[in-house]
Structure formats: C-alpha cells, structure tokens
Motif scaffolding. Structure first.
Motif, short mmCIF file in Angstrom:
data_model
loop_
_atom_site.label_atom_id
_atom_site.label_comp_id
_atom_site.label_asym_id
_atom_site.label_seq_id
_atom_site.Cartn_x
_atom_site.Cartn_y
_atom_site.Cartn_z
N THR A 1 42.14 49.23 35.99
CA THR A 1 43.51 48.82 36.24
C THR A 1 43.81 48.50 37.70
OG1 THR A 1 44.26 51.12 36.49
CG2 THR A 1 44.31 50.18 34.27
N ARG A 2 42.86 48.71 38.57
CA ARG A 2 43.10 48.43 39.99
C ARG A 2 43.16 46.92 40.21
NH1 ARG A 2 39.18 52.48 40.50
NH2 ARG A 2 37.60 50.90 40.98
N PRO A 3 44.20 46.43 40.92
CA PRO A 3 44.29 44.99 41.17
C PRO A 3 43.06 44.42 41.84
CG PRO A 3 46.38 46.05 41.68
CD PRO A 3 45.41 47.15 41.39
N ALA A 4 42.43 45.18 42.74
CA ALA A 4 41.23 44.67 43.42
C ALA A 4 40.10 44.43 42.42
CB ALA A 4 40.78 45.66 44.50
N ALA A 5 39.94 45.35 41.46
CA ALA A 5 38.89 45.17 40.45
C ALA A 5 39.21 43.98 39.55
CB ALA A 5 38.76 46.45 39.62
N LEU A 6 40.46 43.83 39.17
CA LEU A 6 40.85 42.70 38.32
C LEU A 6 40.70 41.38 39.05
CD1 LEU A 6 44.01 44.31 36.67
CD2 LEU A 6 41.81 43.87 35.57
N CYS A 7 41.01 41.36 40.34
CA CYS A 7 40.82 40.14 41.14
C CYS A 7 39.33 39.80 41.24
CB CYS A 7 41.42 40.31 42.53
SG CYS A 7 43.23 40.22 42.59
N ALA A 8 38.49 40.83 41.32
CA ALA A 8 37.05 40.59 41.37
C ALA A 8 36.56 39.97 40.05
CB ALA A 8 36.31 41.89 41.64
N VAL A 9 37.11 40.43 38.93
CA VAL A 9 36.75 39.84 37.63
C VAL A 9 37.21 38.38 37.58
CG1 VAL A 9 37.15 39.96 35.15
CG2 VAL A 9 36.81 42.07 36.45
N MET A 10 38.41 38.11 38.07
CA MET A 10 38.90 36.73 38.08
C MET A 10 38.04 35.85 38.99
SD MET A 10 41.37 35.14 36.45
CE MET A 10 42.98 35.92 36.31
N ALA A 11 37.58 36.41 40.11
CA ALA A 11 36.69 35.66 41.00
C ALA A 11 35.38 35.34 40.29
CB ALA A 11 36.44 36.46 42.28
N ALA A 12 34.90 36.27 39.47
CA ALA A 12 33.68 36.01 38.71
C ALA A 12 33.91 34.88 37.70
CB ALA A 12 33.23 37.28 37.99
N TRP A 13 35.10 34.84 37.10
CA TRP A 13 35.43 33.76 36.17
C TRP A 13 35.50 32.41 36.88
CZ3 TRP A 13 35.14 32.66 31.35
CH2 TRP A 13 35.16 33.68 30.39
N ILE A 14 35.81 32.43 38.17
CA ILE A 14 35.82 31.18 38.94
C ILE A 14 34.40 30.78 39.31
CG2 ILE A 14 36.54 30.12 41.12
CD1 ILE A 14 39.03 31.97 41.02
N ALA A 15 33.60 31.75 39.73
CA ALA A 15 32.28 31.46 40.27
C ALA A 15 31.24 31.14 39.20
CB ALA A 15 31.80 32.63 41.13
N LEU A 16 31.23 31.90 38.11
CA LEU A 16 30.14 31.76 37.14
C LEU A 16 30.14 30.42 36.41
CD1 LEU A 16 29.99 35.39 35.71
CD2 LEU A 16 28.46 34.30 37.37
N PRO A 17 31.29 29.95 35.87
CA PRO A 17 31.25 28.61 35.25
C PRO A 17 30.89 27.50 36.25
CG PRO A 17 33.19 29.81 34.52
CD PRO A 17 32.59 30.59 35.65
N PHE A 18 31.37 27.63 37.49
CA PHE A 18 31.03 26.63 38.50
C PHE A 18 29.53 26.65 38.77
CE2 PHE A 18 30.14 25.29 42.81
CZ PHE A 18 30.83 24.08 42.90
#
Length: 274
Positions: free
Chosen positions: A249-266
């Motif tokens: 639930t930590r915003p930093a962890a959730l932002c890291a997951v969102m960053a992975a969603w940006i990086a991996l498909p690219f």
C-alpha cells in the motif's frame, strides 16, 4: 544508421511527435474533454443527493478517478497504436530508418513525444477544470489534487507503452486498432470481473498477498490503489483498505510497479523493433 544513442536525435523525433499532436488540435481537444469533466464532476458530483456545488476534494477525486480509469487508458491506446505501424504503411518509417538515427532513438523519441503530449493534455485539462473551484481549495487540497493528476499521467504513460508495443507487433493499422481496443476492454472491464470471479470461486480463501499481486498485473488497478492509499480519508471510502497487505500500500511501491508497467512493454517493443 547510427549505433550509439544520442539524446539530441531522440529529442528531434520527440519534438516532431509533440508538434504533430499540437498542430492537429489533438492536445487541445483532449485537454478540453478533461477540463469539462473535472469542472462538471467537481461542481455537480453531488447532484444525485440533491446538492450542487463543491463538497470536498476527496469525493471529487473519487468520482474523477472512476472516470479517469475508463478515459485515460482509451486515449493513451488510441494515441499510440499506429505510431510505428502507421508510418510503416505510409512508407515514412523506411525513410526515417535510412537516416543516421538508431532504432532505439526513433522508438524512444516517439514515446517521449507522445508521453509529453499526453501529460500536457492531462495536466492542462484537469488544471483548467479545477480553476473555478480554486477559491474553495486549501493548500493540502491542491497537493492532493496534484497527486491525483500525477497518478493519472503515470497510468496514461503505462498504457501508452502498451500501445507502442502493439504498434510494433501489429502488421497493419486495422489489426493494431483492434488489439488496442481489446486491451482496453480487458484491462478496464474484464480484468476486475475475472478477479472477483476468482475470489468468489475460492470462497474467500484467496490469500491477500496473492490478491494484491494479481492487482499489480493491471495498471488501472495500480492507479486506483495509488489514489486509495494516497489519503487517509480516501481509504475509508474503499473496501480495498481492509484486504491489502501493508507492504503493498505504500505509494512509493505502487509508483515502482507503475514504472515497471511503463518500462517493460517499451523494452519488449524495442526488442521486437530492432
């Protein structure tokens, strides 16, 4: 074709993509849509209860988040689905590849230009939409609203990365558009239904850690969690707060997951594009 990455080359491609969206009024049209919805929901969000006017930032954000989950992914997928396959069909991609610019510079430049256009439209639209209500907002409300807009931009970038991947993989624009719409339908509508079905089938026995991990497989759900756990008041408005493990639930962890969603498909798109 150059074998080394140069930011200047990527910036030229990015600037062209951004100017194209500005020239065809795409940026202004999307910003206007966001502004109208932000103002309408902020002012008329409580009309069903017989009330009109601004009634707090958290109810406004909760209503806007429900809309953004549908609208931003669709806009991002439409924006990016023909980025590569469209130029390939028009013959412009072959001309671009014949120039002293690497494939990574092309792909990176296209993504950055589209990401800048999407972020500009989102920030401008939601910013203009809340201006008439600014006199009723506290400084804390302003930061909370900025956090919401930032999370919407991150979700848009994640779906834009998915759209770029679709554009690289598709053989023509028709298939790319069909795949983009199918992905929107899956992530926004079907995914949560499947997850709820799994919960029902397990008779509530699905482990909370497994449930949280499954939510991370959908950037739209990550956006929802960012806004639920970005405010103590918002947590009381959603049942998710009672089933999510604290570590997720930590915003930093959730932002890291969102960053992975940006990086991996690219990254996958580049692997196929090169």
């Amino acid at each position: 074709m150059s074998n080394t990455f140069e930011w200047r080359q990527a910036a030229i491609v990015a600037a062209k993509e951004w100017r194209d969206r500005l020239r065809n009024r795409w940026l202004l049209a999307v910003a206007a849509i966001f502004a109208v919805f932000a103002l309408a929901i902020g002012y008329f969000g409580a009309a069903q209860q017989g009330q009109v006017g601004f009634h707090g930032i958290e109810p406004t954000i909760a209503s806007l988040a429900s809309l953004v989950i549908y609208l931003v992914p669709l806009i991002a997928l439409i924006l990016g689905y023909d980025t590569v396959v469209g130029e390939r069909e028009r013959g412009a991609l072959e001309l671009l590849l014949s120039m002293p610019v690497s494939r990574f510079e092309i792909l990176c430049g296209k993504y950055l230009g589209l990401a800048a256009a999407l972020a500009s439209a989102t920030a401008l639209g939601f910013g203009v939409g809340v201006l008439p209500l600014s006199a009723e907002l506290t400084v804390a409300d302003g930061w909370r609203y900025a956090y919401f807009v930032g999370s919407a931009i991150l979700m848009g970038w994640a779906f834009l990365s998915i759209a770029l991947c679709v554009s690289v993989l598709a053989s023509d624009r028709v298939r790319a558009s069909g795949a983009a719409l199918a992905l929107w339908f899956f992530f926004v509508l079907v995914f949560d239904l499947l997850l709820m079905g799994a919960l029902v089938a397990s008779n509530g026995g699905l482990d909370s850690g497994v449930f949280a991990a499954l939510l991370m497989l959908n950037p739209a759900d990550v956006f929802r969690l960012l806004n639920v756990f970005g405010s103590d008041q918002a947590q009381g408005m959603y049942g998710l707060a009672t089933v999510m493990p604290p570590g997720w639930t930590r915003p930093a962890a959730l932002c890291a997951v969102m960053a992975a969603w940006i990086a991996l498909p690219f990254t996958f798109a580049y692997w196929r594009f090169r």
